[in-house]
Design a protein around this motif. Structure first.
Motif, PDB file in Angstrom:
ATOM      1  N   ARG A 194    -133.060  16.216  62.429  1.00  0.00           N
ATOM      2  CA  ARG A 194    -131.877  15.612  63.060  1.00  0.00           C
ATOM      3  C   ARG A 194    -131.579  14.232  62.486  1.00  0.00           C
ATOM      4  O   ARG A 194    -130.424  13.873  62.252  1.00  0.00           O
ATOM      5  N   LEU A 195    -132.628  13.447  62.255  1.00  0.00           N
ATOM      6  CA  LEU A 195    -132.420  12.106  61.697  1.00  0.00           C
ATOM      7  C   LEU A 195    -131.809  12.183  60.299  1.00  0.00           C
ATOM      8  O   LEU A 195    -130.930  11.388  59.942  1.00  0.00           O
ATOM      9  N   TRP A 196    -132.277  13.131  59.495  1.00  0.00           N
ATOM     10  CA  TRP A 196    -131.731  13.283  58.145  1.00  0.00           C
ATOM     11  C   TRP A 196    -130.273  13.740  58.200  1.00  0.00           C
ATOM     12  O   TRP A 196    -129.426  13.254  57.457  1.00  0.00           O
ATOM     13  N   LEU A 197    -129.957  14.639  59.110  1.00  0.00           N
ATOM     14  CA  LEU A 197    -128.573  15.100  59.255  1.00  0.00           C
ATOM     15  C   LEU A 197    -127.682  13.980  59.788  1.00  0.00           C
ATOM     16  O   LEU A 197    -126.527  13.849  59.364  1.00  0.00           O
ATOM     17  N   ASP A 198    -128.200  13.176  60.711  1.00  0.00           N
ATOM     18  CA  ASP A 198    -127.429  12.031  61.210  1.00  0.00           C
ATOM     19  C   ASP A 198    -127.112  11.067  60.074  1.00  0.00           C
ATOM     20  O   ASP A 198    -126.005  10.534  59.968  1.00  0.00           O
ATOM     21  N   LEU A 199    -128.105  10.826  59.215  1.00  0.00           N
ATOM     22  CA  LEU A 199    -127.899   9.938  58.075  1.00  0.00           C
ATOM     23  C   LEU A 199    -126.841  10.504  57.138  1.00  0.00           C
ATOM     24  O   LEU A 199    -125.946   9.786  56.680  1.00  0.00           O
ATOM     25  N   ARG A 200    -126.912  11.791  56.872  1.00  0.00           N
ATOM     26  CA  ARG A 200    -125.929  12.422  55.978  1.00  0.00           C
ATOM     27  C   ARG A 200    -124.524  12.373  56.578  1.00  0.00           C
ATOM     28  O   ARG A 200    -123.527  12.366  55.849  1.00  0.00           O
TER      29      ARG A 200
END
Length: 641
Positions: A194-200
């Motif tokens: 989720r954190l990686w998707l939020d960053l993207r």
């Protein structure tokens, strides 16, 4: 005694009979020892027993083509179980050759793995570039829907986790988020995704991302290459593509292009992160192929909701288009604003690129206004501010505001001296600006240092820029030998790599150098020459003067560019193809572009009619256009204070 690898024993009937003696009867009936290695169809029928045969010590050869089992399963309407068995045998065997299947078979294989609850086979398929490269968004939506429709269970959670990780490293951020939100996996893995998707999606990076990825992304967003290297730690295999992209960006910022290329040799060719990294390196190398990589990748990323990588792709795509002279395409990339408060460093650099494109297109006022918005934002990192100051200096010099130009260059030097790479970027821009300001001796010192650096690291576009500016400086000082040598370097690189803006510079310079001798007092002669010219083209301010008629009219940048290159071409004129390459840029397609060029020339003639009435100024030749022989034309640059 043999020196090579041992040859696996042939599968004989006796060996198979011995191995099968302890296997279930259903397996024994489906194995034909004489045809396993010869017939894909027989191999497919035997697939469920192959793993057991290998476990029993029998070396079973691969089929003639691993594509055939999958194709046969579809062609003969065999069950999906047979297709799944074929994939299972491939996944459990030695490293196979590439699957040679079409998108329909690839989709069927993924759906079969999901229906069977086989997370291991799904992982095998989604990690294969030759499988995932066949699938589009609709295919992956179908697989995601099938996985999400399964009843909740540990096996279903494993399937969804495998699929989510595959989607996370592709361009499908929105779809990946839907799958991740539906996941039932352990909290830590779920939070990382989720954190990686939020960053993207454009949100600020989190320190909770594994392997220092969050801190490395934070450093990358400020163009801090040293910070990227300090932050990254060894990462799990699923984060390797992310780490490789960040390290590649750091290499390019530091002008270590050989290192960047080494990182990409073993990269997953199907990953969108690898596509962005490869496009960045191609841009740094001055290779126009970067456009073919980055522009479609940028479109895929925007469609998938990936603000972070879309912004990064757009920055380098605009730079690649700028070096090729394809300015309208570069402007179109900036037309859609990038969202996300967490990627301000990228959006700031995008605005700097937009300002540079405006200035290059001759709209200096728009460029200066765009760059001022960047300079007014005190939150942007020093690297972005330094880039903005360099554009402001160039635009101000063209507009005649030399005090602002000098101040901007001085401040850029104070911000851009951290590494040799950034210092040379400032020196190159400062050298071009100082040339416009008329301080040719100082410009030569700056440009020669930048030229030596870019020749050493292998950046031909910057070499061509520095060489063309050096040619102009030496010519202005009456030093014709070094002027011609640098002009030859710039011309050769511009022709080899299709750098349209550099080609225009060199054509103008060659025209000036051959039409009349110049010495160190050449600028003092401008007034006298201008009084005897029929047409004076002020190419920086986009104004056309007819001194004899005492008339002036404004024009747009394209009109000024067409008149400039026609003047430089002299009596030989220019063909439609040459004119298109110098003014519009890009590859010339006669059926598409001849009319474009002809209309452009017609508009120039209409503008000149306001100065010369019915007098013919541009004439048609057997293969293009030229100025009439009785017309004296001079191209004028911005006046020096």
């Amino acid at each position: 005694m043999g020196t090579g690898a041992e040859t696996p024993p042939r599968v004989t009937e006796g060996a198979v009979a011995g191995a099968l003696s302890g296997l279930p009867r259903t397996c024994r009936e489906r194995v034909d020892a004489a045809s396993i290695s010869a017939s894909p169809q027989a191999w497919l029928a035997a697939a469920p027993a192959l793993g057991e045969l290998r476990a029993a010590g029998v070396v079973v050869g691969e089929p003639p083509s691993l594509a055939e089992p999958a194709r046969e399963a579809v062609r003969h309407e065999l069950t999906m179980g047979r297709l799944l068995a074929a994939v299972s045998a491939v996944a459990s065997g030695p490293p196979p050759v590439a699957y040679d299947m079409d998108a329909d078979v690839a989709l069927r294989a993924l759906l079969a793995a999901v229906d069977a609850g086989r997370a291991d086979l799904l992982r095998h398929l989604v990690e294969r570039p030759d499988v995932m490269g066949l699938l589009n968004r609709e295919h992956l939506q179908a697989v995601a829907a099938r996985a999400r429709s399964r009843p909740r269970s540990p096996r279903t959670s494993s399937l969804r986790a495998v699929l989510a990780r595959a989607l996370v490293h592709g361009p499908y951020v929105k779809l990946a988020r839907e799958v991740v939100d539906d996941l039932g996996v352990e909290r830590r893995a779920l939070d990382e995704l989720r954190l990686w998707l939020d960053l993207r999606a454009g949100r600020p990076p989190s320190a909770a991302l594994p392997g220092g990825v969050g801190a490395a992304v934070s450093a990358a967003l400020t163009w801090d290459s040293a910070g990227v290297r300090r932050a990254l730690a060894p990462v799990a295999p699923e984060w390797l593509d992310v780490a490789r992209l960040l390290e590649t960006l750091a290499d390019v910022v530091d002008d270590d292009l050989d290192g960047a290329e080494r990182r990409l040799r073993d990269a997953d060719s199907s990953s969108v992160l690898t596509d962005v990294a490869r496009g960045i390196v191609l841009t740094a190398r001055g290779d126009g192929a970067a456009v073919d990589v980055l522009v479609p990748t940028h479109a895929r990323l925007l469609a998938g909701g990936d603000e972070l990588l879309a912004a990064l792709a757009a920055i380098f795509a605009m730079r690649a288009l700028l070096m090729l002279g394809r300015l309208p395409e570069a402007l179109s990339l900036a037309a859609r604003p990038v969202a996300g408060r967490g990627i301000a460093g990228l959006t700031g650099m995008l605005r700097v690129n937009l300002a540079r494109v405006h200035v290059s297109a001759g709209d200096v006022d728009a460029g200066r206004a765009a760059v001022q918005l960047v300079l007014d934002d005190a939150t942007l990192p020093p690297a972005v501010r330094c880039a903005a100051l360099r554009v402001q200096a160039y635009g101000s010099a063209l507009a005649g505001d030399h005090a602002t130009a000098r101040h901007a260059i001085d401040e850029a030097f104070s911000l851009g001296g951290a590494t040799e790479a950034t210092r040379c970027e400032v020196e190159l821009d400062a050298g071009e600006v100082t040339t416009l300001l008329g301080d040719h001796a100082a410009a030569i010192t700056l440009l020669e240092h930048a030229l030596a650096h870019y020749q050493r690291v292998g950046r031909p576009y910057f070499v061509a820029r520095a060489a063309s500016a050096l040619a102009a400086c030496h010519h202005a000082r009456g030093e014709e030998a070094p002027a011609k040598a640098h002009l030859a370097t710039a011309s050769e690189l511009a022709e080899r790599h299709a750098y349209a803006p550099i080609s225009m510079r060199t054509l103008i310079l060659r025209g000036e150098m051959t039409s009349r001798p110049r010495d160190r007092f050449g600028d003092a002669l401008r007034g006298a020459i201008g009084n005897t010219a029929d047409l004076v083209v002020d190419r920086d301010r986009c104004i056309l003067h007819a001194p004899r008629q005492r008339l002036s009219v404004p024009c747009n940048q394209r009109t000024a560019a067409i008149l400039t290159v026609l003047a430089a071409a002299g009596a030989g004129g220019l063909s439609p193809e040459s004119l298109h390459a110098l003014v519009w840029g890009g590859r010339y397609l006669p059926t598409r572009h001849h009319t474009t060029v002809a209309v452009g020339v017609a508009r120039v003639r209409a503008r000149l009619a306001r100065l010369f009435g019915e007098r013919e100024v541009i004439e048609l030749t057997s293969d293009g256009w030229r100025f009439t022989r009785d017309l004296v034309v001079r191209v004028e640059r911005a006046q020096v204070e």
